[in-house]
Motif scaffolding. Structure first.
Motif, PDB file in Angstrom:
ATOM      1  N   LEU A 131     -14.154   0.440 -49.888  1.00  0.00           N
ATOM      2  CA  LEU A 131     -15.311   0.241 -49.001  1.00  0.00           C
ATOM      3  C   LEU A 131     -16.605  -0.088 -49.751  1.00  0.00           C
ATOM      4  CD1 LEU A 131     -15.139   2.766 -46.021  1.00  0.00           C
ATOM      5  CD2 LEU A 131     -15.366   0.300 -45.913  1.00  0.00           C
ATOM      6  N   LEU A 134     -17.421  -3.708 -50.591  1.00  0.00           N
ATOM      7  CA  LEU A 134     -17.862  -4.635 -49.556  1.00  0.00           C
ATOM      8  C   LEU A 134     -19.380  -4.746 -49.528  1.00  0.00           C
ATOM      9  CD1 LEU A 134     -15.562  -3.580 -46.582  1.00  0.00           C
ATOM     10  CD2 LEU A 134     -15.280  -5.537 -48.088  1.00  0.00           C
ATOM     11  N   ASP A 135     -20.035  -3.764 -50.130  1.00  0.00           N
ATOM     12  CA  ASP A 135     -21.498  -3.760 -50.132  1.00  0.00           C
ATOM     13  C   ASP A 135     -22.037  -3.992 -51.532  1.00  0.00           C
ATOM     14  OD1 ASP A 135     -23.743  -1.585 -48.193  1.00  0.00           O
ATOM     15  OD2 ASP A 135     -23.835  -3.709 -48.747  1.00  0.00           O
ATOM     16  N   ARG A 142     -18.521  -9.532 -53.379  1.00  0.00           N
ATOM     17  CA  ARG A 142     -18.217  -9.168 -51.985  1.00  0.00           C
ATOM     18  C   ARG A 142     -17.138 -10.090 -51.420  1.00  0.00           C
ATOM     19  NH1 ARG A 142     -24.221  -8.523 -51.235  1.00  0.00           N
ATOM     20  NH2 ARG A 142     -24.337 -10.544 -50.203  1.00  0.00           N
ATOM     21  N   VAL A 146     -13.683  -8.815 -49.926  1.00  0.00           N
ATOM     22  CA  VAL A 146     -13.223  -9.095 -48.563  1.00  0.00           C
ATOM     23  C   VAL A 146     -11.772  -9.569 -48.602  1.00  0.00           C
ATOM     24  CG1 VAL A 146     -13.462 -10.696 -46.625  1.00  0.00           C
ATOM     25  CG2 VAL A 146     -15.467  -9.550 -47.543  1.00  0.00           C
TER      26      VAL A 146
END
Lengths: 162, 164
Positions: A131, A134-135, A142, A146
């Motif tokens: 997670l 993703l940031d 990123r 993804v």
């Protein structure tokens, strides 16, 4: 291949600063070994590569990740799944180099294609731990995150659709 | 040739046998700042568009981009306030698969965006007969979660989200 045992020993006995150099030497050597020679020593090689992923040297990490990704022998990767996944995830999130984060995410994507039965138990954990990627502050990281995370989300549906 | 015969045999089942195919946008060029380790890249609409563009349509072997179901100009990203809003355009006004397409978009975003973003997925106003109902379904968290517990539905969604 005679060089390897020597280098291996060196890495455990010499001072820390020089260890990085030894590791660079090792990863560069591995690239040029002919396939037939490498396959007899593959077991040891893989263990060494996994160990090298804990190095702090960015150059070493890059080379090692590319080598692992290029390894077409999935049987070998499968033996090291339990040690590889955690370190790859850690590198994807914590490494200071954007390139290393991207390369380890790519490696993780490759790992998702191993035997379904082996990989599925790790699915939820990998998805959860990815997670933060993703940031990531870099868009290119990123983008790779993804791709990798989405592949892992669909691992259960697996190889039937391919 | 293969595609033509497929369309022929399932023609009676499809809503839209001859969808209009749009020219796709180019790939985003990589800038110098994007290559630099130190500069932070903010989220923008193109990034979200890149996440959605390759989603496959459930009926045709085409992407949502090729069918103009998703369009960069209908995506708004507010990074500071952690909100994203997307409007999608079903291929025909009575498209029965609008909810499925909307669901695929939702699922892809859940898998691809950091959890801090609040996402709004709606039908492009005026482009569908049941837009109010569909919008309600798609933006109700509980209903979406319940829908995804249906194994077959999830399977269908995953098929749309497979990379080519």
């Amino acid at each position: 291949m005679l060089v390897f045992p020597a280098l291996h020993e060196m890495s455990s006995s010499i001072e820390q600063e020089l260890v990085a150099n030894v590791h660079i030497a090792v990863t560069n050597l591995i690239k040029y070994i002919p396939k037939q020679v490498a396959s007899t020593e593959k077991q040891k090689l893989m263990t060494l590569l996994v160990k090298l992923l804990h190095s702090e040297d960015i150059e070493v990490l890059q080379q090692t990740l590319q080598l692992i990704d290029a390894d077409s022998d999935s049987g070998l990767l499968e033996q090291h799944v339990d040690t590889l996944l955690p370190i790859l995830i850690k590198l994807s999130i914590c490494s200071s180099s954007m390139q290393v984060r991207i390369s380890s995410l790519k490696c993780l994507a490759t790992m998702s294609k191993l035997t379904t039965l082996l990989i599925v138990p790790h699915m939820n954990s990998v998805i959860k731990k990815l997670l933060p990627a993703l940031d990531d502050k870099k868009r290119l990281v990123r983008k790779e995150a993804v791709k990798t995370r989405n592949i892992w989300c669909m691992v259960r549906d697996g190889h039937e659709s391919h | 040739m293969k595609r033509l015969s497929m369309t022929y045999t399932v023609a009676s089942l499809m809503d839209n046998t001859n969808p209009e195919i749009y020219k796709i946008s180019s790939e985003r060029e990589i800038t110098q700042t994007e290559l630099s380790d130190d500069v932070e890249d903010e989220f923008d609409s193109w990034e979200v568009f890149d996440i959605l563009r390759s989603i496959k349509d459930p009926e045709h072997p085409l992407t949502l981009e090729e069918l103009n179901v998703v369009d960069k100009s209908l995506i708004q990203v507010d990074n500071k306030n952690n909100s994203i809003s997307i409007q999608f355009t079903p291929t025909v006004p009575h498209c029965s698969l609008a909810t499925l397409i909307g669901l695929s978009i939702r699922v892809k975003l859940v898998r691809s965006l950091p959890p801090r973003f609040k996402v709004d997925v709606k039908i492009n106003p005026g482009s569908h007969v049941s837009e109010i109902a569909v919008n309600k379904q798609l933006n109700d968290k509980e209903r979406v979660a319940a829908a995804l517990e249906n194994f077959d539905l999830l399977r269908t969604v995953n098929k749309c989200l497979e990379e080519r």
